[in-house]
Scaffold this motif. Structure first.
Motif, PDB file in Angstrom:
ATOM      1  N   UNK A  93       0.848  -1.189   0.000  1.00 23.83           N
ATOM      2  CA  UNK A  93       0.000   0.000   0.000  1.00 23.83           C
ATOM      3  C   UNK A  93       0.885   1.242   0.000  1.00 23.83           C
ATOM      4  N   UNK A  94       0.920   1.959  -1.121  1.00 24.05           N
ATOM      5  CA  UNK A  94       1.766   3.146  -1.253  1.00 24.05           C
ATOM      6  C   UNK A  94       0.912   4.391  -1.022  1.00 24.05           C
ATOM      7  N   UNK A  95       0.760   4.756   0.263  1.00 26.91           N
ATOM      8  CA  UNK A  95      -0.013   5.951   0.570  1.00 26.91           C
ATOM      9  C   UNK A  95       0.727   7.210   0.141  1.00 26.91           C
ATOM     10  N   UNK A  96       2.061   7.094  -0.055  1.00 23.78           N
ATOM     11  CA  UNK A  96       2.808   8.244  -0.553  1.00 23.78           C
ATOM     12  C   UNK A  96       2.351   8.641  -1.942  1.00 23.78           C
ATOM     13  N   UNK A  97       1.968   7.639  -2.746  1.00 28.39           N
ATOM     14  CA  UNK A  97       1.466   7.934  -4.093  1.00 28.39           C
ATOM     15  C   UNK A  97       0.169   8.733  -4.023  1.00 28.39           C
ATOM     16  N   UNK A  98      -0.680   8.387  -3.045  1.00 30.77           N
ATOM     17  CA  UNK A  98      -1.921   9.147  -2.869  1.00 30.77           C
ATOM     18  C   UNK A  98      -1.593  10.591  -2.496  1.00 30.77           C
ATOM     19  N   UNK A  99      -0.620  10.753  -1.585  1.00 26.79           N
ATOM     20  CA  UNK A  99      -0.208  12.102  -1.206  1.00 26.79           C
ATOM     21  C   UNK A  99       0.324  12.892  -2.390  1.00 26.79           C
ATOM     22  N   UNK A 100       1.106  12.239  -3.244  1.00 25.47           N
ATOM     23  CA  UNK A 100       1.635  12.908  -4.435  1.00 25.47           C
ATOM     24  C   UNK A 100       0.509  13.336  -5.365  1.00 25.47           C
ATOM     25  N   UNK A 101      -0.488  12.485  -5.528  1.00 22.48           N
ATOM     26  CA  UNK A 101      -1.596  12.819  -6.418  1.00 22.48           C
ATOM     27  C   UNK A 101      -2.408  13.984  -5.868  1.00 22.48           C
ATOM     28  N   UNK A 164      -9.113  -2.688   1.959  1.00 24.97           N
ATOM     29  CA  UNK A 164      -8.091  -2.975   2.975  1.00 24.97           C
ATOM     30  C   UNK A 164      -8.660  -2.878   4.385  1.00 24.97           C
ATOM     31  N   UNK A 165      -9.564  -1.911   4.593  1.00 20.88           N
ATOM     32  CA  UNK A 165     -10.177  -1.758   5.919  1.00 20.88           C
ATOM     33  C   UNK A 165     -10.947  -3.024   6.281  1.00 20.88           C
ATOM     34  N   UNK A 166     -11.713  -3.553   5.306  1.00 18.37           N
ATOM     35  CA  UNK A 166     -12.456  -4.795   5.551  1.00 18.37           C
ATOM     36  C   UNK A 166     -11.496  -5.955   5.787  1.00 18.37           C
ATOM     37  N   UNK A 167     -10.440  -6.025   4.966  1.00 14.97           N
ATOM     38  CA  UNK A 167      -9.461  -7.095   5.099  1.00 14.97           C
ATOM     39  C   UNK A 167      -8.752  -7.025   6.458  1.00 14.97           C
ATOM     40  N   UNK A 168      -8.453  -5.794   6.921  1.00 15.97           N
ATOM     41  CA  UNK A 168      -7.797  -5.644   8.217  1.00 15.97           C
ATOM     42  C   UNK A 168      -8.720  -6.061   9.356  1.00 15.97           C
ATOM     43  N   UNK A 169     -10.023  -5.864   9.184  1.00 16.00           N
ATOM     44  CA  UNK A 169     -10.965  -6.384  10.177  1.00 16.00           C
ATOM     45  C   UNK A 169     -10.860  -7.902  10.267  1.00 16.00           C
ATOM     46  N   UNK A 240       5.697 -15.493  21.748  1.00 13.62           N
ATOM     47  CA  UNK A 240       4.934 -15.438  20.505  1.00 13.62           C
ATOM     48  C   UNK A 240       3.547 -14.852  20.750  1.00 13.62           C
ATOM     49  N   UNK A 241       2.956 -15.222  21.879  1.00 10.67           N
ATOM     50  CA  UNK A 241       1.649 -14.667  22.237  1.00 10.67           C
ATOM     51  C   UNK A 241       1.729 -13.157  22.408  1.00 10.67           C
ATOM     52  N   UNK A 242       2.863 -12.662  22.943  1.00 10.96           N
ATOM     53  CA  UNK A 242       3.034 -11.220  23.100  1.00 10.96           C
ATOM     54  C   UNK A 242       3.087 -10.513  21.749  1.00 10.96           C
ATOM     55  N   UNK A 243       3.715 -11.202  20.794  1.00 10.71           N
ATOM     56  CA  UNK A 243       3.730 -10.655  19.431  1.00 10.71           C
ATOM     57  C   UNK A 243       2.303 -10.516  18.920  1.00 10.71           C
ATOM     58  N   UNK A 244       1.482 -11.514  19.176  1.00 13.37           N
ATOM     59  CA  UNK A 244       0.087 -11.465  18.766  1.00 13.37           C
ATOM     60  C   UNK A 244      -0.660 -10.350  19.483  1.00 13.37           C
ATOM     61  N   UNK A 245      -0.351 -10.161  20.774  1.00 14.16           N
ATOM     62  CA  UNK A 245      -0.975  -9.078  21.532  1.00 14.16           C
ATOM     63  C   UNK A 245      -0.637  -7.725  20.925  1.00 14.16           C
ATOM     64  N   UNK A 246       0.643  -7.546  20.549  1.00 16.33           N
ATOM     65  CA  UNK A 246       1.071  -6.276  19.952  1.00 16.33           C
ATOM     66  C   UNK A 246       0.506  -6.079  18.549  1.00 16.33           C
ATOM     67  N   UNK A 247       0.211  -7.192  17.887  1.00 16.42           N
ATOM     68  CA  UNK A 247      -0.268  -7.102  16.514  1.00 16.42           C
ATOM     69  C   UNK A 247      -1.642  -6.435  16.436  1.00 16.42           C
ATOM     70  N   UNK A 248      -2.491  -6.643  17.437  1.00 17.58           N
ATOM     71  CA  UNK A 248      -3.850  -6.095  17.402  1.00 17.58           C
ATOM     72  C   UNK A 248      -3.861  -4.569  17.308  1.00 17.58           C
ATOM     73  N   UNK A 249      -3.179  -3.829  18.215  1.00 15.72           N
ATOM     74  CA  UNK A 249      -3.185  -2.364  18.061  1.00 15.72           C
ATOM     75  C   UNK A 249      -2.475  -1.911  16.792  1.00 15.72           C
ATOM     76  N   UNK A 253      -4.005   0.531  14.032  1.00 12.28           N
ATOM     77  CA  UNK A 253      -3.345   1.761  13.603  1.00 12.28           C
ATOM     78  C   UNK A 253      -3.305   1.854  12.077  1.00 12.28           C
ATOM     79  N   UNK A 254      -2.900   0.765  11.436  1.00  9.87           N
ATOM     80  CA  UNK A 254      -2.870   0.745   9.970  1.00  9.87           C
ATOM     81  C   UNK A 254      -4.273   0.946   9.409  1.00  9.87           C
ATOM     82  N   UNK A 255      -5.243   0.281  10.025  1.00  7.23           N
ATOM     83  CA  UNK A 255      -6.624   0.411   9.567  1.00  7.23           C
ATOM     84  C   UNK A 255      -7.122   1.849   9.735  1.00  7.23           C
ATOM     85  N   UNK A 256      -6.770   2.474  10.844  1.00  6.92           N
ATOM     86  CA  UNK A 256      -7.185   3.859  11.079  1.00  6.92           C
ATOM     87  C   UNK A 256      -6.558   4.794  10.049  1.00  6.92           C
TER      88      UNK A 256
END
Length: 383
Positions: A93-101, A164-169, A240-249, A253-256
């Protein structure tokens, strides 16, 4: 929970999150020295899940070295694959391209402003006004084409962002499922470890003390080390579970960010671009009105200028005509000048005549003297 968790001892783990004792490649323990074991609250599990954990913990065989090494590896691999999937989603996902446009869109909107230097002269001003309107229309057509292209590209980005928002859900739900799966692995393992240390290990130690045989002591020591290895494996699962815990926020963030960018694009498409187009149409209308007003002003100014010039010329002509009609045939100044010149001329003539007479008398006397000298010279020659 979107995917049902099942406890299984099958060789290959199915696609849905499952608890299994086999089927994963061995991994080196990543236990951190000095780390304290985490106590997990079983209340987060439903009664069905708690029963599943209790039943599964009874199937764990700590005397099986392969099982100890592979315990929870399937879930760890799922977390690793899941992390790669989430990371790839961010990379692609190249959000920089959106910014350029959007920046290019701002350039296009600003580039419409035309402020030409007006030419001098009546007809030049009319011509310049016409050229300005033509230039404005040409610039508007060009800018509108580019804006429409940028808007189409932004719409595609918006559609992708919404997907992407739906996919991130979905990824968020999957991560919660994997987190629950790891939690169940850890709880089941800790239950089994606590039980084995309290029963089997103690029994082996008591047997070694009673028999005094080296093989019984070695067996007790081997089982104690196996319990330690399993404890390290559980700690590895907790990491590994902690990695999963951190993955949720992180997913949120990416979804937001996707939502914010989608809202920005939406605002640009439904507010900025239509507003710009309406303002440009209004600007063209005002330019036509300005042209008409300027033309009327120029006509009025030119009429007034011609009237002033004609009045000035009429004034000068009338004054000169009156002055000439009041003059005599010969001006007194001319008569005085002529009379003075005539007197001076007469005086000069008289003076010249007097000088002529004086010169003639002197010449006659000089001639007589020369004649006498010549006679005398002739007489002197013959005597």
């Amino acid at each position: 929970m979107e995917n049902e968790i099942k406890l299984t001892l099958e060789q290959e783990a199915p696609a849905a999150p499952t608890l299994t004792l086999e089927g994963a490649e061995p991994e080196e323990p990543q236990a951190q020295e000095g780390a304290k074991p985490t106590t997990l609250d079983e209340s987060i599990l439903s009664p069905e899940e708690q029963k599943m954990v209790d039943d599964f913990s009874q199937k764990i065989n700590l005397q099986n070295s392969t099982m100890v090494m592979q315990y929870g590896s399937a879930a760890q691999r799922k977390i690793a694959n899941f992390s790669d999937t989430a990371l790839n989603n961010v990379r692609t996902k190249d959000l920089g391209e959106v910014g350029d446009q959007i920046s290019n869109l701002v350039v296009e909107l600003k580039g419409f402003d035309i402020d030409e230097e007006e030419r001098r002269g009546f007809f030049g001003r009319f011509k310049n006004t016409g050229n300005k309107i033509i230039a404005m229309k040409s610039r508007y057509d060009s800018a509108e084409t580019n804006v429409n292209k940028i808007a189409a590209a932004l719409e595609k980005h918006q559609v992708q962002l919404m997907k992407d928002v739906v996919m991130l859900d979905q990824l968020y739900s999957m991560n919660l499922n994997y987190h629950k799966e790891l939690t169940m692995y850890i709880i089941a393992g800790k239950k089994k470890l606590q039980q084995e240390r309290a029963t089997t290990l103690e029994q082996m130690k008591q047997k070694a003390k009673q028999t005094g045989l080296a093989e019984d002591a070695q067996a007790a020591n081997d089982f104690a080390q196996q319990c330690d290895s399993f404890e390290k494996k559980l700690h590895d699962l907790e990491l590994t579970r902690m990695v999963s815990v951190q993955m949720s926020p992180q997913i949120r963030l990416v979804q937001n960010n996707d939502k914010l960018m989608s809202d920005k694009i939406q605002s640009t498409l439904v507010n900025t671009i239509p507003l710009w187009k309406s303002q440009m149409v209004l600007a063209l209308g005002l330019a036509h009105s300005e042209q008409a007003v300027r033309a009327q002003k120029e006509v009025t100014d030119m009429t007034n200028e011609l009237l002033r010039k004609n009045a000035d010329k009429l004034k000068m002509s009338t004054i000169e005509t009156a002055r000439e009609t009041e003059r005599g045939v010969v001006d007194m100044e001319t008569l005085r000048h002529t009379n003075l010149s005539l007197i001076q001329t007469l005086d000069e003539v008289v003076k010249i005549q007097d000088e002529g007479r004086a010169k003639r008398r002197a010449a006659e006397a000089e001639i007589g003297r020369l004649e006498g000298e010549l006679k005398q010279k002739l007489l002197d020659i013959h005597t």
